[in-house]
Design a protein around this motif. Structure first.
Motif, short mmCIF file in Angstrom:
data_model
loop_
_atom_site.label_atom_id
_atom_site.label_comp_id
_atom_site.label_asym_id
_atom_site.label_seq_id
_atom_site.Cartn_x
_atom_site.Cartn_y
_atom_site.Cartn_z
N LYS A 1 2.38 -1.34 3.05
CA LYS A 1 1.19 -1.95 2.58
C LYS A 1 1.20 -3.52 2.07
N LYS A 2 0.20 -4.09 2.82
CA LYS A 2 0.17 -5.59 2.59
C LYS A 2 -0.15 -6.22 1.46
N ARG A 3 -1.51 -5.78 1.06
CA ARG A 3 -2.34 -6.35 -0.17
C ARG A 3 -1.88 -5.26 -1.31
N LYS B 1 -9.96 -5.47 -3.21
CA LYS B 1 -9.56 -4.54 -2.00
C LYS B 1 -8.12 -4.42 -1.67
N PRO B 2 -7.25 -4.10 -2.58
CA PRO B 2 -5.94 -3.89 -2.20
C PRO B 2 -5.56 -2.75 -1.54
N ASP B 3 -4.38 -3.03 -0.90
CA ASP B 3 -4.10 -1.85 0.02
C ASP B 3 -3.16 -0.85 -1.16
N PHE C 1 -8.25 4.82 -6.95
CA PHE C 1 -7.04 5.29 -6.25
C PHE C 1 -7.52 6.10 -5.02
N GLN C 2 -8.52 6.22 -4.36
CA GLN C 2 -9.00 6.90 -3.19
C GLN C 2 -8.38 5.91 -2.09
N VAL D 1 -0.12 4.05 -5.13
CA VAL D 1 0.06 3.49 -6.42
C VAL D 1 1.75 3.63 -6.80
N ALA D 2 2.11 2.72 -7.18
CA ALA D 2 3.63 2.73 -7.38
C ALA D 2 3.51 2.29 -9.03
#
Length: 401
Positions: free
Chosen positions: A164-166, A221-223, A247-248, A252-253
């Motif tokens: 995931k980039k963002r 708008k994060p990935d 979270f949809q 999530v880490a």
């Protein structure tokens, strides 16, 4: 001139009381412990039970060096000044032999400095800040729990594998949260050079405005999201995140979220699929953990939390160190803890000579909402020794003792 009979009796009684007190003191090893019991009960009530179980087992086995072990605890009110005052009182009034405890990172740092100033042995059980064993490290202070760096290093390979980039970050605005975020950015950038960090939210510890935090993260708008919130802050964040759809479709880490003390209160709001560090007590099949689990449940009629493991292992570490030293003398304890090996419910750990940090590891896996209750699935134990800097790197990070 002879003393009056009444004064003679009083003098004799005082001498007897003094001698009895000395005899009692000579026959007891006192462990002084300081923690944020009122401020962080979810973790520290089980932590105290873990310590009590260890003390019970040690005394049932004849104590240490032929002496009974006594645990004396103090609450630090989540305040560094109060923690230092409690440590002073434990040393001067209670005459404790060693100090242990602390939960919050800034309090752990205050006690680390206190140990250096007073030349007293201090085992930091729970605070995660790397400064305890690196920048602010000293020869009097050892740390049990895997550090911030170690736990983040366990999560980063999983995060990088998501491609995931963002990324957006949310963390409590004090030493632990700040260092967790900084370490995550450094290690993820090294593993995935094209990563972008598009938002950061750092609310005050215990005072998160979850609605505005979640909205700010969503607006970026994060990935994927890296979360360091815990306790009541985590519960509020998850509730608002679920409500607002944060979270949809996003990975999530999350540090610590798999620990029962933080996952259990979420109940039917527990998220699915988060990558977390934690403690799946219900599924660990190693002989040492089965033995611990049976003893804990028999004594408390309750299941352990991660705090229980840390409290239990802290006392067991002190016991092994005192036995190896043959004494509670500070200098002898410092020597005995160098390379000390300790059996724990997570297996054998070692206190590294390089930085006084133990090699205790942790469990990493995914969260699952199972019938309205959060659990960890697809978990595995990671050896902490594999997520520590080399001896050469530590030399650059830590002042010479």
């Amino acid at each position: 001139m002879p003393l009056p009979p009444s004064l003679m009796r009083a003098t004799a009684l005082a001498a007897l009381a003094t001698s009895l007190g000395l005899a009692h003191a000579d026959n007891v090893i006192k462990i002084g412990e300081i923690n944020s019991y009122k401020a962080q009960p979810a973790f520290l009530e089980p932590y105290k039970k873990g310590m009590e179980l260890a003390i019970t087992e040690i005394n049932a086995g004849g104590g240490l060096l032929g002496k009974k072990v006594e645990l004396i605890t103090r609450d630090d009110n989540a305040n560094p000044g109060d923690a230092v005052r409690a440590a002073e009182e434990l040393l001067s009034r209670e005459k404790v032999d060693v100090l242990t405890g602390s939960f919050l990172s800034h309090i752990g740092l205050a006690l680390t400095d206190f140990a250096k100033q007073k030349k007293v042995f201090f085992l930091a059980g729970e605070p995660l800040t790397d400064k305890i064993v690196w920048q602010n490290g000293n020869r009097y202070t050892y740390r049990l729990r895997p550090s911030t760096y170690m736990q983040v290093a366990m999560l980063v390979p999983e995060a990088a594998a998501l491609k995931k980039k963002r990324w957006a970050l949310v963390y409590p605005n004090y030493e632990y949260g700040q260092s967790a975020a900084a370490t995550f950015k450094t290690l993820l950038k090294a593993a995935q050079p094209d990563v972008e960090f598009v938002a950061e939210q750092a609310p005050p510890l215990g005072k998160v405005d979850a609605g505005s935090v979640v909205q700010a993260l969503a607006d970026a708008k994060p990935d994927a999201v890296f979360n360091v919130l815990f306790g009541a802050d985590l519960s509020k964040f998850v509730r608002e995140g679920n409500t607002r759809g944060l979270f949809q479709g996003r990975e999530v880490a999350s540090l610590l979220t798999g620990e029962p003390e933080y996952l259990d209160p979420l109940k039917d709001e527990s998220p699915n699929g988060w990558i977390v560090t934690g403690y799946p007590w219900y599924g660990i099949q190693t002989p040492e953990h089965k033995t611990f689990l049976a003893a804990y449940q028999a004594k408390f009629n309750d299941y352990p939390r991660l705090g229980s493991i840390v409290g239990y292992s802290a006392i067991k570490s002190l016991a092994e160190g005192i036995k190896k030293a043959g004494s509670t003398d500070t200098e002898k304890l410092i020597t005995s803890f160098k390379g000390l090996q300790v059996p724990t419910p997570f297996g054998r750990i070692t206190y590294r000579p390089e930085d006084n940090q133990s090699t205790m590891g942790g469990y990493i896996g995914r969260t699952k909402n199972e019938g309205g209750k959060g659990v960890m699935v697809d978990y595995r134990y990671l050896d902490g020794a594999k997520f520590q800097p080399t001896a050469e790197e530590v030399k650059k990070l830590r002042p010479a003792d």
